[in-house]
Design a protein around this motif. Structure first.
Motif, mmCIF file in Angstrom:
data_model
loop_
_atom_site.group_PDB
_atom_site.id
_atom_site.type_symbol
_atom_site.label_atom_id
_atom_site.label_comp_id
_atom_site.label_asym_id
_atom_site.label_seq_id
_atom_site.Cartn_x
_atom_site.Cartn_y
_atom_site.Cartn_z
ATOM 1 N N GLY A 96 58.489 38.067 65.021
ATOM 2 C CA GLY A 96 57.596 36.916 65.095
ATOM 3 C C GLY A 96 57.099 36.714 66.513
ATOM 4 O O GLY A 96 57.189 37.598 67.361
ATOM 5 N N LEU A 97 56.586 35.514 66.769
ATOM 6 C CA LEU A 97 56.009 35.174 68.067
ATOM 7 C C LEU A 97 57.078 34.519 68.942
ATOM 8 O O LEU A 97 57.691 33.528 68.556
ATOM 9 C CB LEU A 97 54.823 34.228 67.896
ATOM 10 C CG LEU A 97 54.067 33.875 69.177
ATOM 11 C CD1 LEU A 97 53.391 35.114 69.764
ATOM 12 C CD2 LEU A 97 53.047 32.784 68.899
ATOM 13 N N MET A 153 47.097 38.536 66.953
ATOM 14 C CA MET A 153 48.027 39.384 67.704
ATOM 15 C C MET A 153 48.677 40.401 66.784
ATOM 16 O O MET A 153 49.044 40.082 65.659
ATOM 17 C CB MET A 153 49.128 38.543 68.366
ATOM 18 C CG MET A 153 48.638 37.640 69.483
ATOM 19 S SD MET A 153 49.999 36.670 70.218
ATOM 20 C CE MET A 153 50.688 37.874 71.355
ATOM 21 N N LYS A 154 48.823 41.640 67.303
ATOM 22 C CA LYS A 154 49.544 42.656 66.549
ATOM 23 C C LYS A 154 50.891 42.896 67.241
ATOM 24 O O LYS A 154 51.059 42.554 68.414
ATOM 25 C CB LYS A 154 48.722 43.928 66.424
ATOM 26 C CG LYS A 154 48.440 44.639 67.722
ATOM 27 C CD LYS A 154 47.585 45.873 67.465
ATOM 28 C CE LYS A 154 47.397 46.665 68.713
ATOM 29 N NZ LYS A 154 46.155 46.570 69.361
ATOM 30 N N PRO A 155 51.852 43.492 66.552
ATOM 31 C CA PRO A 155 53.154 43.731 67.163
ATOM 32 C C PRO A 155 53.026 44.494 68.475
ATOM 33 O O PRO A 155 52.289 45.468 68.585
ATOM 34 C CB PRO A 155 53.888 44.566 66.107
ATOM 35 C CG PRO A 155 53.280 44.107 64.813
ATOM 36 C CD PRO A 155 51.823 43.907 65.140
ATOM 37 N N CYS A 214 53.683 35.653 63.976
ATOM 38 C CA CYS A 214 52.632 36.011 64.931
ATOM 39 C C CYS A 214 51.285 35.569 64.375
ATOM 40 O O CYS A 214 51.032 35.692 63.174
ATOM 41 C CB CYS A 214 52.606 37.526 65.158
ATOM 42 S SG CYS A 214 54.069 38.159 65.981
ATOM 43 N N LYS A 236 53.510 35.075 75.871
ATOM 44 C CA LYS A 236 53.751 35.132 74.428
ATOM 45 C C LYS A 236 53.861 36.597 74.027
ATOM 46 O O LYS A 236 53.076 37.427 74.469
ATOM 47 C CB LYS A 236 52.595 34.498 73.650
ATOM 48 C CG LYS A 236 52.287 33.061 74.033
ATOM 49 C CD LYS A 236 53.210 32.102 73.379
ATOM 50 C CE LYS A 236 52.785 30.672 73.750
ATOM 51 N NZ LYS A 236 53.304 29.707 72.852
ATOM 52 N N CYS A 285 54.450 39.174 70.584
ATOM 53 C CA CYS A 285 54.519 39.353 69.136
ATOM 54 C C CYS A 285 55.419 40.550 68.830
ATOM 55 O O CYS A 285 55.159 41.656 69.289
ATOM 56 C CB CYS A 285 53.118 39.589 68.575
ATOM 57 S SG CYS A 285 53.095 39.893 66.786
ATOM 58 N N ASP A 296 57.645 42.838 65.818
ATOM 59 C CA ASP A 296 58.097 43.178 64.476
ATOM 60 C C ASP A 296 59.350 44.029 64.666
ATOM 61 O O ASP A 296 59.762 44.289 65.803
ATOM 62 C CB ASP A 296 57.012 43.889 63.661
ATOM 63 C CG ASP A 296 56.617 45.251 64.213
ATOM 64 O OD1 ASP A 296 57.131 45.666 65.277
ATOM 65 O OD2 ASP A 296 55.783 45.917 63.582
#
Length: 184
Positions: free
Chosen positions: A48-49, A163-165, A159, A64, A66, A68
């Motif tokens: 998650g974020l 935003m992507k991982p 996320c 921040k 992101c 996975d």
């Protein structure tokens, strides 16, 4: 601001060591109750974020990140998988209330970085890392010396779609993908 970025780089250096983490437990010592993992496996951050607030030299910056499961496996705070053989030492040991860590990494022109510290928290909602890094041989004079740093990670939920991982949004609003920077 520059010192915060230097400390961020030092923390990423810890996360950039590829050598497998040597997790050891002292005789008769168990991992912290909040860490629901075995004595040889440090906790992983929840996907998650994450808001990561770094405080050093009287300055505080929040980024921040992101995550996975795949990104966490590559870019863990313990430095297990990212990078290419730059750390001669990278150990994580269960300690009362958390985990201690020691690393020695050669960052090339950024210098040799020796880091010691302790991490506490549940890694599902919050964690705190307190570290001391000593950098020598950096071509950036301000990076050399002893640096104290505290990083607090707070889970903020899923996320956002933007935003992507692996994406990290820096305090200035710029976003970069730490997996792409590490060549992963």
């Amino acid at each position: 601001m520059r010192r915060v970025l230097v400390m961020g780089v030092a923390l990423l250096a810890l996360a950039a060591c590829q050598k497998k983490v040597e997790a050891t437990a002292a005789v008769g010592e168990a991992p912290a109750a909040s860490a629901t993992v075995s004595a040889v496996s440090p906790p992983k951050r929840k996907p998650g974020l994450w808001a990561q607030t770094i405080s050093t030299n009287g300055m505080t910056q929040t980024m921040k990140l992101c995550l996975d499961e795949a990104t966490e496996a590559k870019m863990t705070v313990w430095g297990q998988q990212a990078g290419k053989d730059i750390c001669a030492k990278n150990t994580v040991t269960p300690a009362p209330g958390g985990w201690t860590f020691v690393s020695e990494c050669d960052m090339g022109q950024a210098g040799k970085v020796a880091t010691t510290g302790k991490a506490t928290g549940d890694f599902n909602s919050k964690y705190v890392i307190k570290a001391t890094s000593v950098t020598t041989g950096s071509t950036m004079a301000q990076a050399n010396g002893t640096h104290e740093m505290e990083m607090t990670g707070t889970w903020e939920g899923a996320c956002p779609a933007s935003m992507k991982p692996g994406d990290m949004t820096l305090p200035n609003g710029m976003t970069m993908n730490i997996g792409a920077i590490a060549g992963k």
